[in-house]
Design an enzyme around this catalytic site. Structure first.
Site, PDB file in Angstrom:
ATOM      1  CG  ASP A  82      -0.194   0.084   2.555  1.00  0.00           C
ATOM      2  OD1 ASP A  82       0.794  -0.663   2.726  1.00  0.00           O
ATOM      3  OD2 ASP A  82      -0.596   0.884   3.428  1.00  0.00           O
ATOM      4  CD  GLU A 177       4.340   0.370   6.959  1.00  0.00           C
ATOM      5  OE1 GLU A 177       5.238   0.556   7.775  1.00  0.00           O
ATOM      6  OE2 GLU A 177       3.944   1.276   6.184  1.00  0.00           O
ATOM      7  CD  GLU A 178       2.916   4.053   4.253  1.00  0.00           C
ATOM      8  OE1 GLU A 178       2.954   4.725   5.311  1.00  0.00           O
ATOM      9  OE2 GLU A 178       3.894   3.895   3.506  1.00  0.00           O
ATOM     10  CG  ASP A 200       8.936   0.215   4.267  1.00  0.00           C
ATOM     11  OD1 ASP A 200       8.989   0.986   3.287  1.00  0.00           O
ATOM     12  OD2 ASP A 200       8.013   0.247   5.102  1.00  0.00           O
TER      13      ASP A 200
HETATM   14 ZN   LIG Z   1       6.903   1.955   4.094  1.00  0.00          ZN
END
Ligand SMILES: [Zn+2]
Length: 413
Positions: A82, A177-178, A200
């Site tokens: 995402d 994740e965001e 990441d």
């Molecule tokens: Zn990230």
């Protein structure tokens, strides 16, 4: 010059996979599923026959072991699909600025969006590299499609080079994740790994094994509302209580006044009314014990505020968000040591950095899967000035492959 990781990345950023914290579904947006389904097809085409999408929108796949040693641990690599809700991720048009020479990179869709060396120290290490940006109207989505492209490209490389000895390597691509939900439905047992690495992070060579410990506080100030024309001696205005409380927060304990290993207390949402005003705060500290001190301070300041408003009340609730992954990783020193070795083997200096935030790895570590974070080449996250370089993504692919070798080599016969 062809670059498999760059080609993949340019393809992936065109999917709109923005997550949405207001959504109650998993994944939070259908665009993530569209991308995940295509990823499964791509992984299967690469020969990862078990690639699959589960009911919660998580993709997992395996690169089978090539080693003859019986006990090489299974390790995993994780990236999130995402993009941030803070900036549009629709109709991303990536631009490759070849052979960066320090010039201003002007993004065509917004004349005010200019990536300048003077404002962006990390660009100094990118002279001669190919920089990818969006066109000025959207984020790029290097966070974390760079990580996705790097992991898929490393898997492709391992499949094409069976002479490289490695244990089974598991891949996972996660949604949401965001919006802090990336670990919610992560099936650690099914993933079946000794440890994992999220891809990441930022600059070349970074290995992040520390994150904040994090709590959220909700304060509710209760006042008393009555007709303002007849309020003398009766009304208690909760908005004024809240303002008084905010004013008491120490200015040196704020995000805008702290960096490095300093924690903070940060009010970020307020819902105001005379009768009732609520304030949401986040509390951050690298020492989990440090959270309690900050929370006691918030409670004391809230109570002191009440002293000036007889009849008013305050309720305070604390919610645990995530914990410093270092607590877990210190118990598994080989996980970070292997990452350092792999980075050095790729000719890079190891840069250790404490994340002033959390990653899915913080939560996964506490769910039994020790998971530090490796660089993916991302810069200017969540911004129309987001960028990544082809060369950094290629280095990240090399590090993933090297890490698989290091784990194999370090396992006794
Ligand atoms: Zn990230």
């Amino acid at each position: 010059m062809s670059s498999p990781v760059l080609d993949r990345f340019l393809r992936y950023v065109r999917y709109d996979t923005q997550s949405d914290e207001k959504s109650t579904t998993t994944p939070s947006t259908p665009g993530q599923l569209v991308f995940q389904r295509d990823l499964v097809a791509e992984l299967r085409a690469l020969g990862l026959d078990d690639a699959g999408l589960d009911d919660h929108g998580y993709v997992m796949a395996t690169v089978p072991a090539t080693t003859t040693k019986p006990s090489v641990p299974v390790i995993g690599f994780i990236a999130h699909v995402d993009t941030s809700p803070e900036m549009s991720g629709a109709l991303v048009t990536p631009i490759v600025h070849e052979g960066y020479d320090g010039r201003d990179l002007v993004l065509p869709d917004d004349p005010s969006a200019i990536l300048r060396l003077a404002d962006t120290p990390a660009l100094a290490a990118q002279i001669g590299h190919d920089i990818v940006t969006a066109s000025g109207a959207t984020l790029l989505g290097a966070d974390d499609k760079a990580g996705v492209a790097e992991i898929v490209t490393a898997a492709e490389y391992l499949v094409a080079h069976p002479e490289i000895a490695h244990g089974a390597v598991r891949l996972a691509f996660t949604p949401d994740e965001e919006i802090g939900r990336g670990a919610n439905h992560f099936d650690v047992d099914r993933f079946g790994c000794r440890c994992a690495y999220t891809l990441d992070g930022g600059s070349r060579g970074e290995v992040e094994s520390e994150s904040f410990s994090a709590d959220a506080i909700t304060l509710v100030f209760h006042g008393f509302n009555t007709h303002p024309g007849y309020a003398k001696g009766r009304m208690i205005n909760a908005i004024k209580l809240a303002a008084d409380f905010i004013h008491r927060l120490p200015p040196d304990l704020a995000p805008e006044a702290t960096d490095g290993y300093q924690g903070f207390v940060h009010p970020y949402v307020q819902q105001s009314g005379v009768d009732r005003t609520s304030i949401k705060l986040i509390v951050r500290d690298f020492q989990t014990e440090g959270l309690a001190g900050k929370e006691a301070l918030v409670e004391r300041l809230a109570r002191e505020t009440l002293a000036g408003y007889p009849g008013a009340r305050v309720d305070m609730t604390i919610e645990e968000q995530y914990r410093n992954m270092r607590t877990v990783l210190d118990g598994h020193p080989e996980v970070v040591a292997c990452a350092h070795e792999a980075v050095r083997r790729c000719g890079l200096a190891v840069v250790t950095r404490a994340i002033r935030g959390g990653t899915d790895g913080s939560r996964l570590s506490f769910m039994g899967l020790p998971t530090p974070n490796l660089f993916a080449g991302e810069h200017n996250f969540h911004s129309r000035l987001e960028w990544v370089s082809r060369q950094d993504m290629e280095k990240a692919v090399d590090v993933i492959v090297a890490l698989c070798r290091v784990w194999e080599e370090r396992t006794p016969l």
